[in-house]
Design a protein around this motif. Structure first.
Motif, PDB file in Angstrom:
ATOM      1  N   ARG A 130       5.931 -63.489   7.217  1.00  0.00           N
ATOM      2  CA  ARG A 130       4.814 -63.671   8.084  1.00  0.00           C
ATOM      3  C   ARG A 130       4.907 -63.010   9.402  1.00  0.00           C
ATOM      4  O   ARG A 130       3.921 -62.538  10.114  1.00  0.00           O
ATOM      5  CB  ARG A 130       4.618 -65.078   8.226  1.00  0.00           C
ATOM      6  CG  ARG A 130       3.830 -65.886   7.084  1.00  0.00           C
ATOM      7  CD  ARG A 130       2.544 -65.098   6.499  1.00  0.00           C
ATOM      8  NE  ARG A 130       1.712 -64.288   7.463  1.00  0.00           N
ATOM      9  CZ  ARG A 130       0.888 -63.841   6.966  1.00  0.00           C
ATOM     10  NH1 ARG A 130       0.522 -63.216   5.711  1.00  0.00           N
ATOM     11  NH2 ARG A 130      -0.024 -63.119   8.039  1.00  0.00           N
ATOM     12  N   THR A 131       6.242 -63.122  10.072  1.00  0.00           N
ATOM     13  CA  THR A 131       6.482 -62.267  11.270  1.00  0.00           C
ATOM     14  C   THR A 131       6.042 -60.693  11.235  1.00  0.00           C
ATOM     15  O   THR A 131       5.442 -60.322  12.009  1.00  0.00           O
ATOM     16  CB  THR A 131       7.988 -62.497  11.461  1.00  0.00           C
ATOM     17  OG1 THR A 131       8.177 -63.747  11.403  1.00  0.00           O
ATOM     18  CG2 THR A 131       8.171 -61.985  12.822  1.00  0.00           C
ATOM     19  N   GLN A 132       6.403 -60.202  10.105  1.00  0.00           N
ATOM     20  CA  GLN A 132       6.126 -58.739   9.864  1.00  0.00           C
ATOM     21  C   GLN A 132       4.711 -58.677   9.575  1.00  0.00           C
ATOM     22  O   GLN A 132       4.332 -57.379  10.289  1.00  0.00           O
ATOM     23  CB  GLN A 132       6.886 -58.235   8.577  1.00  0.00           C
ATOM     24  CG  GLN A 132       6.387 -56.769   8.019  1.00  0.00           C
ATOM     25  CD  GLN A 132       6.811 -55.638   8.850  1.00  0.00           C
ATOM     26  OE1 GLN A 132       7.366 -55.884   9.561  1.00  0.00           O
ATOM     27  NE2 GLN A 132       5.962 -54.632   8.609  1.00  0.00           N
ATOM     28  N   LEU A 133       4.109 -59.561   9.174  1.00  0.00           N
ATOM     29  CA  LEU A 133       2.353 -59.451   8.870  1.00  0.00           C
ATOM     30  C   LEU A 133       1.843 -59.721  10.207  1.00  0.00           C
ATOM     31  O   LEU A 133       0.392 -59.769  10.228  1.00  0.00           O
ATOM     32  CB  LEU A 133       1.883 -59.867   7.658  1.00  0.00           C
ATOM     33  CG  LEU A 133       2.611 -59.256   6.381  1.00  0.00           C
ATOM     34  CD1 LEU A 133       2.119 -60.091   5.014  1.00  0.00           C
ATOM     35  CD2 LEU A 133       2.054 -57.902   6.245  1.00  0.00           C
ATOM     36  N   ALA A 134       2.169 -60.519  11.128  1.00  0.00           N
ATOM     37  CA  ALA A 134       1.563 -61.025  12.071  1.00  0.00           C
ATOM     38  C   ALA A 134       0.635 -60.155  12.757  1.00  0.00           C
ATOM     39  O   ALA A 134      -0.500 -60.421  13.167  1.00  0.00           O
ATOM     40  CB  ALA A 134       2.194 -61.765  13.161  1.00  0.00           C
ATOM     41  N   LEU A 135       0.887 -58.868  13.020  1.00  0.00           N
ATOM     42  CA  LEU A 135       0.188 -57.906  13.771  1.00  0.00           C
ATOM     43  C   LEU A 135       0.446 -56.781  12.945  1.00  0.00           C
ATOM     44  O   LEU A 135       1.333 -56.423  12.129  1.00  0.00           O
ATOM     45  CB  LEU A 135       0.891 -57.689  15.270  1.00  0.00           C
ATOM     46  CG  LEU A 135       1.009 -58.865  16.102  1.00  0.00           C
ATOM     47  CD1 LEU A 135       1.879 -58.407  17.159  1.00  0.00           C
ATOM     48  CD2 LEU A 135      -0.625 -58.987  16.704  1.00  0.00           C
ATOM     49  N   PRO A 136      -0.619 -55.660  13.104  1.00  0.00           N
ATOM     50  CA  PRO A 136      -0.455 -54.239  12.231  1.00  0.00           C
ATOM     51  C   PRO A 136       0.424 -53.335  12.869  1.00  0.00           C
ATOM     52  O   PRO A 136       0.917 -53.552  13.835  1.00  0.00           O
ATOM     53  CB  PRO A 136      -2.224 -53.850  12.583  1.00  0.00           C
ATOM     54  CG  PRO A 136      -2.631 -54.615  13.920  1.00  0.00           C
ATOM     55  CD  PRO A 136      -1.859 -55.792  13.831  1.00  0.00           C
ATOM     56  N   MET A 137       1.093 -52.723  11.646  1.00  0.00           N
ATOM     57  CA  MET A 137       1.837 -51.777  12.191  1.00  0.00           C
ATOM     58  C   MET A 137       3.332 -52.056  12.865  1.00  0.00           C
ATOM     59  O   MET A 137       3.687 -51.487  13.880  1.00  0.00           O
ATOM     60  CB  MET A 137       1.430 -50.390  13.062  1.00  0.00           C
ATOM     61  CG  MET A 137       0.098 -49.756  12.079  1.00  0.00           C
ATOM     62  SD  MET A 137       0.701 -49.250  10.448  1.00  0.00           S
ATOM     63  CE  MET A 137       1.496 -47.866  11.090  1.00  0.00           C
ATOM     64  N   THR A 138       3.836 -53.427  12.622  1.00  0.00           N
ATOM     65  CA  THR A 138       4.993 -53.763  13.358  1.00  0.00           C
ATOM     66  C   THR A 138       6.059 -53.118  12.492  1.00  0.00           C
ATOM     67  O   THR A 138       6.045 -53.038  11.301  1.00  0.00           O
ATOM     68  CB  THR A 138       5.232 -55.422  13.303  1.00  0.00           C
ATOM     69  OG1 THR A 138       4.852 -55.798  11.894  1.00  0.00           O
ATOM     70  CG2 THR A 138       4.013 -56.093  14.344  1.00  0.00           C
ATOM     71  N   LEU A 194      -7.101 -60.660  12.965  1.00  0.00           N
ATOM     72  CA  LEU A 194      -6.934 -61.966  13.471  1.00  0.00           C
ATOM     73  C   LEU A 194      -6.611 -62.934  12.309  1.00  0.00           C
ATOM     74  O   LEU A 194      -5.673 -63.735  12.318  1.00  0.00           O
ATOM     75  CB  LEU A 194      -8.279 -62.299  13.919  1.00  0.00           C
ATOM     76  CG  LEU A 194      -8.418 -63.632  14.545  1.00  0.00           C
ATOM     77  CD1 LEU A 194      -7.593 -64.133  15.694  1.00  0.00           C
ATOM     78  CD2 LEU A 194     -10.097 -63.850  14.906  1.00  0.00           C
ATOM     79  N   PRO A 195      -7.134 -62.863  11.158  1.00  0.00           N
ATOM     80  CA  PRO A 195      -6.824 -63.571  10.139  1.00  0.00           C
ATOM     81  C   PRO A 195      -5.410 -63.577   9.775  1.00  0.00           C
ATOM     82  O   PRO A 195      -4.381 -64.772   9.519  1.00  0.00           O
ATOM     83  CB  PRO A 195      -7.551 -63.544   8.758  1.00  0.00           C
ATOM     84  CG  PRO A 195      -8.241 -62.147   9.059  1.00  0.00           C
ATOM     85  CD  PRO A 195      -8.135 -62.007  10.687  1.00  0.00           C
ATOM     86  N   ASN A 196      -4.623 -62.525   9.942  1.00  0.00           N
ATOM     87  CA  ASN A 196      -3.021 -62.291   9.591  1.00  0.00           C
ATOM     88  C   ASN A 196      -2.479 -63.361  10.599  1.00  0.00           C
ATOM     89  O   ASN A 196      -1.350 -63.790  10.099  1.00  0.00           O
ATOM     90  CB  ASN A 196      -2.692 -61.129   9.455  1.00  0.00           C
ATOM     91  CG  ASN A 196      -2.809 -60.679   8.216  1.00  0.00           C
ATOM     92  OD1 ASN A 196      -2.123 -60.967   7.383  1.00  0.00           O
ATOM     93  ND2 ASN A 196      -3.560 -59.584   7.718  1.00  0.00           N
ATOM     94  N   PHE A 197      -2.820 -63.084  11.925  1.00  0.00           N
ATOM     95  CA  PHE A 197      -2.204 -63.724  13.033  1.00  0.00           C
ATOM     96  C   PHE A 197      -2.235 -65.322  12.838  1.00  0.00           C
ATOM     97  O   PHE A 197      -1.199 -65.971  13.014  1.00  0.00           O
ATOM     98  CB  PHE A 197      -2.844 -63.119  14.345  1.00  0.00           C
ATOM     99  CG  PHE A 197      -1.904 -63.561  15.529  1.00  0.00           C
ATOM    100  CD1 PHE A 197      -0.616 -63.245  15.845  1.00  0.00           C
ATOM    101  CD2 PHE A 197      -2.494 -64.563  16.448  1.00  0.00           C
ATOM    102  CE1 PHE A 197       0.039 -63.655  16.956  1.00  0.00           C
ATOM    103  CE2 PHE A 197      -1.872 -65.063  17.543  1.00  0.00           C
ATOM    104  CZ  PHE A 197      -0.305 -64.667  17.879  1.00  0.00           C
ATOM    105  N   ILE A 198      -3.665 -65.738  12.360  1.00  0.00           N
ATOM    106  CA  ILE A 198      -3.480 -67.142  12.502  1.00  0.00           C
ATOM    107  C   ILE A 198      -2.646 -67.691  11.121  1.00  0.00           C
ATOM    108  O   ILE A 198      -2.116 -68.668  11.175  1.00  0.00           O
ATOM    109  CB  ILE A 198      -5.098 -67.378  12.180  1.00  0.00           C
ATOM    110  CG1 ILE A 198      -6.112 -67.104  13.244  1.00  0.00           C
ATOM    111  CG2 ILE A 198      -5.285 -68.979  11.630  1.00  0.00           C
ATOM    112  CD1 ILE A 198      -7.471 -67.251  12.759  1.00  0.00           C
ATOM    113  N   SER A 199      -2.630 -66.750   9.926  1.00  0.00           N
ATOM    114  CA  SER A 199      -1.840 -67.190   9.038  1.00  0.00           C
ATOM    115  C   SER A 199      -0.404 -67.367   9.377  1.00  0.00           C
ATOM    116  O   SER A 199       0.365 -68.389   8.762  1.00  0.00           O
ATOM    117  CB  SER A 199      -1.774 -66.019   7.945  1.00  0.00           C
ATOM    118  OG  SER A 199      -3.082 -66.146   7.343  1.00  0.00           O
ATOM    119  N   THR A 200       0.114 -66.635  10.185  1.00  0.00           N
ATOM    120  CA  THR A 200       1.646 -66.445  10.659  1.00  0.00           C
ATOM    121  C   THR A 200       1.663 -67.677  11.490  1.00  0.00           C
ATOM    122  O   THR A 200       2.611 -68.512  11.526  1.00  0.00           O
ATOM    123  CB  THR A 200       1.913 -65.253  11.697  1.00  0.00           C
ATOM    124  OG1 THR A 200       1.730 -64.107  10.849  1.00  0.00           O
ATOM    125  CG2 THR A 200       3.199 -65.240  12.022  1.00  0.00           C
TER     126      THR A 200
END
Lengths: 99, 848
Positions: free
Chosen positions: B74-82, B485-491
């Motif tokens: 989830r940390t990896q997916l919190a933001l795009p292209m991390t 945004l949905p990915n950030f919320i999921s994290t």
């Protein structure tokens, strides 16, 4: 064994129906096509047989039902409701053959 | 009620007894069942109270470890292209997350709960095979930890938790990462099956007298169905992993289309295990819910027979839904429709259970303490997952949502609502029984709300990201697609969930501190036998059960049980004993002597895990040594079984005497052997399915079988072997001198026959020029023959074992169990081999 059969007999018929339909359609697919009319009719006849077996099962279970208490009456209740759910399953799975 | 065994059930009226019992009886019982006194005794312990706690603890450790992996993802997916995780590492982490959660947490956790709770719940002193339970635990823990550690060396599997070929074939996964998965879960399969045997025999044979099926606790029903499902489903994954490993290691082309194989075979085999696996996990949790909700609502479960029926129906129908994971693979439309229909039908029994829980909550006065909150929260989340389950059971919708984050959301709602929340409810509910201390109630409420909110924050947005097209298993994504945004919320949600688990771990550490008072008692006013006062011996005396809720309906039961006024209040001759009862009516049959701890099961577990793990790193000689040592340890452990008894009968209370020894279908050992053979038979049946399936893909590659003459020799040898095996069981019972020697001779002949038939059949195929690495026919024929040959080799070991027992005087005509079990195994081996040979010789044509 009879008492176990009473409880899960309906579900065993459901399992036989599912396996039977799957095998018939797979075999039909190897020889010609599972969509062929012959394969569909075979499936329908088989399903009808399973439904009749379920009805026979329910009659067998219903016969000794009156005034029953204790474990055997309870097992019969479980068996009857199992047969009912199995009946829903069999009918539902037969539906694709009719269309 | 008609008697099942001829036992006069009116004798139950003699209980509770009123006569004084001999002095020192309780002390003798406590001494026989004394707990560990040294570190070595803690390690070699077999008592379910200890192994159960270890088992639950280990499963929760893997839950935490897999949860940490989830947080990394989830940390990896919190933001795009991390760039927090490299792509390869991400692949290993998502594969290990799924694998550890499914194989090392979910199944073992519910099995562990069964090992911990069932004896007390059933009124038994322990499960019937405590060393087998301990063996299962240690094999799982040692193997599981070693498997998890592969991550730290970059050797963890990376093909997804369902390991589809061709991605996992040698061509695309050339390292040993995939082998770690294929061999690494071998010991988990063994461990799960060993646990399932323990649970089936335990539930059917060690219930308190009077505990007929209508009075069997719902949790025990659930565990029984769960264990039966393991016996049917796990053989499929055993076979699948064997086949893929054979392809990877030896080039046998089961899944290689160029040589007649088909990757679809893997999907069929994997999902025939994989989808029932979901219900394997769900059912015990549902059983726990059906136990906890009535207790917390202080009212009987509404629709009890319907709930039992629903669990049985779920067990059956779950085996008809495996291909709903394969809707997009191009299967024939009519087959897809059958699976779609079954997938919708399975929601009927699931719905029955949910409505029963809601009705029970409505009918009673629900207490929303932490177990109650987790139970209700679990229902809410599970229903949401169930609804999306019906959506994806519909083929057109599944085509759109397949392999997207919508599926990730759906499966987490089902598994967390259907298993994780109920497991936490169970831990909060039963921990006062196990550790004699409750967990903190204020902390529990915080933990629940954090977990509930965290779960919904993490997974609800995934429905949207999935519908917006985000595929699962991607390690990153481009900005500007509406996924940010949905990915950030999921994290954020995932970390809230993680915080809840951290708080729970701290509370658990606090709970198991080795000091402070331990006197929680029955704080939830639970109605089951598990709430009786207990020690390492479980209950002081085994009660007569007259109700589904004995502690609510049988007044004074706890006091009478604690005063030793029921069955088996002592420990005759200082032995550990439990009462074996009949499977339907739970009528007393005999007294089972429970073995004391020894190191052999532990060594056996170490070497079993070692065998699979060493095989992974391709150190074949060391693996063989480890395997041989494992077999030696297991044979040493069996060596002390079937020992003589000082007396033929034991008084179990109120003047009732039962035998100390029985054999044949009455004995618990016979049941265990039958279950083992069902597992073997299922693997063989599925291998037969694989053979026919591969033929249907490329019938043009199939060549003619060997000449019919060798067929007659093989089948003739096997028939003789089968007859010898069956005759041995009769011979040992002949009341004349030499009966034991005759039985031994017949078993040796039988084992020699099955081995000889294997050699004859293998040679006959080899002479035809069919090679296992050339075509799918060769691969599947030799795989089937190898399976039958493995049984023949084990039969040979058993022949050796029986000769040794005869030489050392450990066989006797009045103790025929050893001969019975070996003869059963050899007869099965002969029958299975005949089936295999006839299939490969006569299908698709005999070539005559």
């Amino acid at each position: 064994m009879t008492r176990w059969l009473r409880m899960i007999g309906g579900l065993l018929i459901w399992a036989a129906h599912f396996i039977g339909l799957y095998l018939m359609s797979s075999a039909a697919d190897v020889w010609s096509s599972s969509e062929a009319a012959g394969a569909r009719w075979m499936g329908l006849v088989f399903s009808l047989g399973c439904l009749l077996a379920l009805v026979a099962m329910a009659v067998w279970l219903g016969r000794g039902r009156r005034g029953g208490i204790g474990p055997e009456a309870w097992e019969r209740r479980v068996g009857l409701t199992s047969a009912l759910v199995a009946g829903i399953g069999v009918l539902w799975q037969t539906a694709p053959l009719a269309f | 009620m008609t008697s099942e065994t001829g036992f006069d059930v009116d004798k139950y009226d003699r209980f509770p007894t009123t006569e004084p019992w001999p002095e020192g009886e309780l002390e003798q019982l406590e001494q026989a069942w004394c707990g560990p006194r040294s570190p070595w005794e803690w390690i070699t312990a077999t008592n379910n109270n200890i192994i159960g706690v270890y088992y639950v603890g280990a499963a929760m450790l893997f839950f935490v470890l897999a949860g940490v992996l989830a947080l990394l993802m989830r940390t990896q997916l919190a933001l795009p292209m991390t760039g927090f995780l490299a792509q390869d590492t991400y692949n290993q982490i998502f594969t290990m997350h799924g694998t550890v959660m499914m194989f090392l947490f979910a199944v073992p956790a519910v099995e562990a709960l069964g090992v911990l709770l069932l004896p007390q719940m059933l009124g038994a002193r322990d499960l019937p095979f405590p060393r087998l339970g301990a063996y299962a635990f240690w094999a799982y823990l040692i193997g599981g930890l070693a498997f998890f550690c592969s991550l730290f060396f970059g050797l963890a599997p990376d093909g997804g938790w369902f390991m589809y070929p061709p991605l996992t074939s040698m061509t695309y996964s050339p390292g040993i990462n995939a082998d770690f998965w294929l061999l690494g879960i071998g010991f988990i399969e063994i461990s799960a099956i060993a646990g399932a045997i323990e649970i089936i025999v335990g539930v059917l044979k060690t219930r308190a007298p009077g505990m007929t099926l209508d009075k069997l606790p719902v949790f025990a029903w659930a565990m029984l169905i769960f264990a039966c499902m393991i016996i049917i489903a796990f053989p499929s994954i055993i076979l699948a992993t064997l086949l893929l490993e054979l392809e990877r290691a030896l080039g046998w082309p089961f899944f290689d289309p160029l040589k007649g194989g088909d990757p679809m075979l893997w999907q069929h085999l994997f999902w025939f295990f994989g989808h029932p696996e979901v219900y394997i996990i769900f059912l015990p949790a549902a059983g726990a819910m059906s136990t906890i909700i009535p207790a917390m609502a202080r009212t009987p479960l509404v629709g009890h027979p319907l709930v039992v029926m629903a669990m049985l129906a779920t067990g059956f129908i779950s085996f008809g839904v495996w291909a709903h994971h394969m809707f997009t693979t191009g299967m024939p439309q009519i087959s897809i429709n059958y699976f779609s229909a079954a997938s919708m039908a399975v929601s009927v029994p699931a719905g029955v259970q949910v409505f029963a829980w809601i009705a029970t909550i409505a009918a009673g006065r629900m207490r929303f303490s932490t177990p109650g909150l987790f139970a209700v929260g679990g229902v809410v989340i599970f229903v949401m997952g169930g609804l999306t389950g019906v959506m994806v059971a519909m083929v057109p919708f599944d085509w759109q949502a397949h392999d997207s984050y919508f599926i990730v959301a759906h499966l987490h709602y089902v598994l967390i609502g259907g298993m994780v929340f109920p497991l936490f409810a169970a831990i909060y509910y039963w921990l006062p029984m196990s550790s004699a201390r409750p967990l903190s109630e204020p902390w529990g409420k915080w933990i629940f709300w954090l977990m509930f909110a965290g779960h919904n924050l993490a997974f609800m947005p995934m429905h949207l990201t999935g519908l917006m097209g985000m595929p699962r298993r991607v390690y990153t994504y481009l900005p500007g697609r509406g996924w940010d945004l949905p990915n950030f919320i999921s994290t954020i949600g995932a970390f809230m969930f993680g915080l809840a688990v951290l708080l729970w771990v701290i509370d658990m550490i606090r709970n198991f501190r080795p000091f402070g008072p331990r006197e929680a008692g029955n704080i939830h006013a639970g109605p089951g036998l598990e709430w009786l006062p207990s020690g390492f011996y479980s209950v002081r005396s085994i009660p007569v059960v007259k109700s589904l809720y004995p502690l609510w309906d049988q007044k004074g039961l706890a006091e009478d049980v604690a005063a030793g006024r029921y069955f088996l209040p002592g420990a005759a001759r200082g032995e550990r004993q439990t009462l074996v009862t009949s499977p339907l009516n739970a009528e007393p049959q005999y007294v089972l002597r429970i073995p004391r701890p020894s190191g052999w099961h532990l060594f056996g577990a170490v070497f079993t895990a070692g065998f699979f793990l060493i095989l992974t790193i391709q150190a074949y000689a060391a693996a063989v040594v480890s395997g041989v040592l494992a077999i030696y340890c297991i044979m040493r452990w069996c060596w002390f079984l079937d020992a003589p008894h000082a007396r033929k009968t034991t008084e179990i209370g109120a003047g009732i005497r039962v035998p100390n020894y029985v054999s044949g279908p009455f004995s618990h050992g016979w049941w265990a052997m039958v279950i083992v053979l069902i597992v073997g038979g299922m693997v063989c049946l599925l291998a037969g399915f694989s053979y026919v399936f591969l033929w249907s893909r490329r019938p043009d590659l199939w060549q003619a079988p060997p000449p019919i003459s060798s067929l007659l020799v093989s089948v003739g040898l096997l028939a003789v072997a089968g007859v010898c095996a069956l005759a041995a069981s009769r011979a040992v019972r002949m009341a004349r001198d030499g009966a034991v020697s005759a039985a031994t001779g017949l078993l040796v002949l039988a084992s020699a026959g099955v081995i000889a038939a294997s050699i004859v059949e293998g040679r006959a195929w080899w002479k035809t020029g069919l090679q296992p690495d050339v075509s799918s026919q060769g691969a599947s024929v030799y795989a089937l023959l190898s399976w039958a040959g493995t049984f023949a080799a084990i039969g040979g070991l058993m022949g050796l074992y029986v000769v040794l027992r005869r030489l050392f005087g450990r066989l006797a005509a009045d103790r025929p169990s050893t001969v019975d079990l070996i003869s059963l195994f050899l007869a099965f081996t002969a029958a299975q081999s005949i089936g295999v040979i006839l299939l490969v010789r006569l299908f698709p044509g005999s070539g005559i």
